[in-house]
Scaffold this motif. Structure first.
Motif, PDB file in Angstrom:
ATOM      1  N   GLY A   1      34.879  44.847  35.674  1.00  0.00           N
ATOM      2  CA  GLY A   1      35.626  44.286  36.797  1.00  0.00           C
ATOM      3  C   GLY A   1      35.527  42.776  36.915  1.00  0.00           C
ATOM      4  N   ASP A   2      34.546  42.163  36.237  1.00  0.00           N
ATOM      5  CA  ASP A   2      34.445  40.702  36.257  1.00  0.00           C
ATOM      6  C   ASP A   2      35.717  40.104  35.661  1.00  0.00           C
ATOM      7  OD1 ASP A   2      31.921  40.801  37.339  1.00  0.00           O
ATOM      8  OD2 ASP A   2      30.881  40.218  35.492  1.00  0.00           O
ATOM      9  N   LYS A   3      36.054  38.907  36.127  1.00  0.00           N
ATOM     10  CA  LYS A   3      37.224  38.202  35.617  1.00  0.00           C
ATOM     11  C   LYS A   3      36.786  36.902  34.970  1.00  0.00           C
ATOM     12  CE  LYS A   3      40.181  39.946  39.296  1.00  0.00           C
ATOM     13  NZ  LYS A   3      41.023  39.553  40.430  1.00  0.00           N
ATOM     14  N   LEU A   4      37.473  36.574  33.887  1.00  0.00           N
ATOM     15  CA  LEU A   4      37.243  35.315  33.194  1.00  0.00           C
ATOM     16  C   LEU A   4      38.525  34.506  33.281  1.00  0.00           C
ATOM     17  CD1 LEU A   4      35.609  36.755  29.975  1.00  0.00           C
ATOM     18  CD2 LEU A   4      34.429  35.683  31.878  1.00  0.00           C
TER      19      LEU A   4
ATOM     20  N   VAL B   1      37.169  42.255  32.619  1.00  0.00           N
ATOM     21  CA  VAL B   1      36.257  43.043  31.796  1.00  0.00           C
ATOM     22  C   VAL B   1      36.435  44.524  32.156  1.00  0.00           C
ATOM     23  CG1 VAL B   1      33.838  43.475  31.222  1.00  0.00           C
ATOM     24  CG2 VAL B   1      34.623  41.128  31.674  1.00  0.00           C
ATOM     25  N   LEU B   2      36.643  45.327  31.132  1.00  0.00           N
ATOM     26  CA  LEU B   2      36.810  46.773  31.353  1.00  0.00           C
ATOM     27  C   LEU B   2      35.533  47.516  31.101  1.00  0.00           C
ATOM     28  CD1 LEU B   2      40.248  47.263  29.582  1.00  0.00           C
ATOM     29  CD2 LEU B   2      39.794  46.971  32.021  1.00  0.00           C
TER      30      LEU B   2
ATOM     31  N   VAL C   1      41.602  35.852  44.895  1.00  0.00           N
ATOM     32  CA  VAL C   1      41.040  37.087  44.358  1.00  0.00           C
ATOM     33  C   VAL C   1      41.972  38.233  44.737  1.00  0.00           C
ATOM     34  CG1 VAL C   1      39.057  38.627  44.365  1.00  0.00           C
ATOM     35  CG2 VAL C   1      38.722  36.165  44.606  1.00  0.00           C
ATOM     36  N   GLU C   2      42.745  38.658  43.745  1.00  0.00           N
ATOM     37  CA  GLU C   2      43.692  39.751  43.913  1.00  0.00           C
ATOM     38  C   GLU C   2      43.312  40.864  42.938  1.00  0.00           C
ATOM     39  OE1 GLU C   2      46.235  39.681  46.091  1.00  0.00           O
ATOM     40  OE2 GLU C   2      46.040  37.587  46.699  1.00  0.00           O
ATOM     41  N   ASP C   3      43.994  41.986  43.031  1.00  0.00           N
ATOM     42  CA  ASP C   3      43.793  43.077  42.074  1.00  0.00           C
ATOM     43  C   ASP C   3      44.643  42.875  40.829  1.00  0.00           C
ATOM     44  OD1 ASP C   3      41.950  44.458  43.598  1.00  0.00           O
ATOM     45  OD2 ASP C   3      43.500  45.554  44.689  1.00  0.00           O
TER      46      ASP C   3
END
Length: 74
Positions: free
Chosen positions: A9-12, A73-74, A42-44
């Motif tokens: 769930g982290d975003k880069l 990140v999955l 911060v959106e989905d």
């Protein structure tokens, strides 16, 4: 060599220098503006994240080429 651990769930957010560099503005100020924008956007949906960041930073008024890539990140 440096390594980093990312959780699901982290975003880069990857970006080119045109995002943080502006004439007459300190680079540190540009980096802080990017961090602030990323924290507010911060959106989905990654596309909405990028659109929000660009809007917050005035990307449409940039004198430089800009590119932003967001990954989750999955």
């Amino acid at each position: 060599m440096n390594t980093a651990h990312f959780d699901e769930g982290d975003k880069l957010l990857f970006y080119t220098d045109g995002i943080v560099e502006r004439r007459g503005r300190d680079l540190g100020e540009g980096l802080n503006a990017l961090l602030d924008a990323a924290a507010r956007c911060v959106e989905d949906d990654l596309e909405k994240d990028i659109t929000c960041v660009l809007k917050q930073l005035g990307g449409e008024r940039s004198d430089d080429d800009i590119c932003v890539l967001a990954l989750r990140v999955l």
